[in-house]
Design a protein around this motif. Sequence first.
Motif, PDB file in Angstrom:
ATOM      1  N   PRO A  80       0.831  -1.212   0.000  1.00  0.00           N
ATOM      2  CA  PRO A  80       0.000   0.000   0.000  1.00  0.00           C
ATOM      3  C   PRO A  80       0.863   1.259   0.000  1.00  0.00           C
ATOM      4  O   PRO A  80       1.888   1.319   0.680  1.00  0.00           O
ATOM      5  CB  PRO A  80      -0.814  -0.110   1.288  1.00  0.00           C
ATOM      6  CG  PRO A  80      -0.126  -1.114   2.124  1.00  0.00           C
ATOM      7  CD  PRO A  80       0.668  -1.989   1.217  1.00  0.00           C
ATOM      8  N   PRO A  81       0.459   2.259  -0.767  1.00  0.00           N
ATOM      9  CA  PRO A  81       1.205   3.520  -0.762  1.00  0.00           C
ATOM     10  C   PRO A  81       0.947   4.283   0.535  1.00  0.00           C
ATOM     11  O   PRO A  81      -0.020   4.031   1.244  1.00  0.00           O
ATOM     12  CB  PRO A  81       0.636   4.270  -1.971  1.00  0.00           C
ATOM     13  CG  PRO A  81      -0.731   3.702  -2.154  1.00  0.00           C
ATOM     14  CD  PRO A  81      -0.650   2.260  -1.706  1.00  0.00           C
ATOM     15  N   LEU A  82       1.820   5.212   0.824  1.00  0.00           N
ATOM     16  CA  LEU A  82       1.657   6.041   2.018  1.00  0.00           C
ATOM     17  C   LEU A  82       0.712   7.197   1.679  1.00  0.00           C
ATOM     18  O   LEU A  82       1.064   8.119   0.966  1.00  0.00           O
ATOM     19  CB  LEU A  82       3.007   6.576   2.483  1.00  0.00           C
ATOM     20  CG  LEU A  82       4.021   5.505   2.895  1.00  0.00           C
ATOM     21  CD1 LEU A  82       5.356   6.137   3.213  1.00  0.00           C
ATOM     22  CD2 LEU A  82       3.506   4.728   4.095  1.00  0.00           C
ATOM     23  N   GLY A  86      -5.321  12.426   5.494  1.00  0.00           N
ATOM     24  CA  GLY A  86      -6.604  11.773   5.693  1.00  0.00           C
ATOM     25  C   GLY A  86      -7.067  10.926   4.521  1.00  0.00           C
ATOM     26  O   GLY A  86      -8.163  10.370   4.539  1.00  0.00           O
ATOM     27  N   TRP A  87      -6.291  10.884   3.476  1.00  0.00           N
ATOM     28  CA  TRP A  87      -6.662  10.030   2.349  1.00  0.00           C
ATOM     29  C   TRP A  87      -6.518   8.578   2.781  1.00  0.00           C
ATOM     30  O   TRP A  87      -5.774   8.242   3.687  1.00  0.00           O
ATOM     31  CB  TRP A  87      -5.764  10.317   1.149  1.00  0.00           C
ATOM     32  CG  TRP A  87      -6.066  11.628   0.463  1.00  0.00           C
ATOM     33  CD1 TRP A  87      -6.288  12.835   1.066  1.00  0.00           C
ATOM     34  CD2 TRP A  87      -6.171  11.835  -0.925  1.00  0.00           C
ATOM     35  NE1 TRP A  87      -6.518  13.789   0.140  1.00  0.00           N
ATOM     36  CE2 TRP A  87      -6.449  13.215  -1.110  1.00  0.00           C
ATOM     37  CE3 TRP A  87      -6.058  11.033  -2.026  1.00  0.00           C
ATOM     38  CZ2 TRP A  87      -6.619  13.778  -2.361  1.00  0.00           C
ATOM     39  CZ3 TRP A  87      -6.213  11.592  -3.280  1.00  0.00           C
ATOM     40  CH2 TRP A  87      -6.508  12.954  -3.442  1.00  0.00           C
ATOM     41  N   TRP A  88      -7.245   7.694   2.131  1.00  0.00           N
ATOM     42  CA  TRP A  88      -7.205   6.274   2.480  1.00  0.00           C
ATOM     43  C   TRP A  88      -6.796   5.451   1.263  1.00  0.00           C
ATOM     44  O   TRP A  88      -6.980   5.853   0.121  1.00  0.00           O
ATOM     45  CB  TRP A  88      -8.555   5.823   3.028  1.00  0.00           C
ATOM     46  CG  TRP A  88      -9.707   6.045   2.079  1.00  0.00           C
ATOM     47  CD1 TRP A  88     -10.378   7.215   1.871  1.00  0.00           C
ATOM     48  CD2 TRP A  88     -10.274   5.077   1.199  1.00  0.00           C
ATOM     49  NE1 TRP A  88     -11.340   7.053   0.914  1.00  0.00           N
ATOM     50  CE2 TRP A  88     -11.310   5.734   0.487  1.00  0.00           C
ATOM     51  CE3 TRP A  88     -10.037   3.751   0.942  1.00  0.00           C
ATOM     52  CZ2 TRP A  88     -12.079   5.093  -0.475  1.00  0.00           C
ATOM     53  CZ3 TRP A  88     -10.811   3.096  -0.001  1.00  0.00           C
ATOM     54  CH2 TRP A  88     -11.819   3.770  -0.699  1.00  0.00           C
ATOM     55  N   ASN A  94      -5.452   0.066  -5.859  1.00  0.00           N
ATOM     56  CA  ASN A  94      -4.096   0.305  -5.378  1.00  0.00           C
ATOM     57  C   ASN A  94      -3.728   1.784  -5.525  1.00  0.00           C
ATOM     58  O   ASN A  94      -2.719   2.137  -6.107  1.00  0.00           O
ATOM     59  CB  ASN A  94      -3.080  -0.591  -6.086  1.00  0.00           C
ATOM     60  CG  ASN A  94      -1.737  -0.569  -5.391  1.00  0.00           C
ATOM     61  OD1 ASN A  94      -1.649  -0.320  -4.192  1.00  0.00           O
ATOM     62  ND2 ASN A  94      -0.677  -0.828  -6.135  1.00  0.00           N
ATOM     63  N   ALA A  95      -4.602   2.619  -5.000  1.00  0.00           N
ATOM     64  CA  ALA A  95      -4.391   4.060  -5.099  1.00  0.00           C
ATOM     65  C   ALA A  95      -4.917   4.728  -3.835  1.00  0.00           C
ATOM     66  O   ALA A  95      -5.743   4.176  -3.113  1.00  0.00           O
ATOM     67  CB  ALA A  95      -5.111   4.615  -6.318  1.00  0.00           C
ATOM     68  N   PRO A  99     -10.555  11.702   1.392  1.00  0.00           N
ATOM     69  CA  PRO A  99     -11.383  11.348   2.553  1.00  0.00           C
ATOM     70  C   PRO A  99     -12.866  11.418   2.199  1.00  0.00           C
ATOM     71  O   PRO A  99     -13.288  12.198   1.357  1.00  0.00           O
ATOM     72  CB  PRO A  99     -11.015  12.378   3.610  1.00  0.00           C
ATOM     73  CG  PRO A  99     -10.282  13.448   2.901  1.00  0.00           C
ATOM     74  CD  PRO A  99      -9.777  12.895   1.610  1.00  0.00           C
ATOM     75  N   LEU A 100     -13.612  10.552   2.841  1.00  0.00           N
ATOM     76  CA  LEU A 100     -15.058  10.535   2.618  1.00  0.00           C
ATOM     77  C   LEU A 100     -15.707  11.599   3.482  1.00  0.00           C
ATOM     78  O   LEU A 100     -15.521  11.636   4.694  1.00  0.00           O
ATOM     79  CB  LEU A 100     -15.637   9.144   2.960  1.00  0.00           C
ATOM     80  CG  LEU A 100     -15.082   7.988   2.148  1.00  0.00           C
ATOM     81  CD1 LEU A 100     -15.636   6.675   2.665  1.00  0.00           C
ATOM     82  CD2 LEU A 100     -15.441   8.154   0.682  1.00  0.00           C
ATOM     83  N   ILE A 101     -16.446  12.474   2.862  1.00  0.00           N
ATOM     84  CA  ILE A 101     -17.116  13.557   3.582  1.00  0.00           C
ATOM     85  C   ILE A 101     -18.587  13.145   3.746  1.00  0.00           C
ATOM     86  O   ILE A 101     -19.256  12.871   2.735  1.00  0.00           O
ATOM     87  CB  ILE A 101     -16.993  14.882   2.844  1.00  0.00           C
ATOM     88  CG1 ILE A 101     -15.513  15.215   2.697  1.00  0.00           C
ATOM     89  CG2 ILE A 101     -17.772  15.990   3.549  1.00  0.00           C
ATOM     90  CD1 ILE A 101     -15.241  16.418   1.829  1.00  0.00           C
TER      91      ILE A 101
END
Length: 104
Positions: A80-82, A86-88, A94-95, A99-101
């Motif tokens: 998994p990338p870093l 707050g991104w997941w 594979n990206a 963030p989900l609002i």
Amino acid sequence: MTSTIERCAAGIGTVLAPLGLMAVVTVAAPAVSSADCGAGEWWDPVASVCRPPVVPLGCENGAWWDPVANTCRPPVVPTPPLCDNGWWWDPVGNACRPPLIPPG
């Protein structure tokens, strides 16, 4: 009369048992064809040739060696990338995803 027949059957079975065992061993044992393969080569009975030794490749970055194709394959599960801010990480794509609002 019965004991005479039983004794004859036992005698015939004793005589034929080794022959039956040899027949089973002959049928069950695979045909072995030997060859003088040298320098680490191995005998391929399907093609009836000597094959060169298989040396595993030095795969890097989590890749694994596929001995059938003699090549390095990518890892089964990608690293998994870093993700920052707050991104997941989305394992399917594979990206990194935003963030989900929640709807407001």
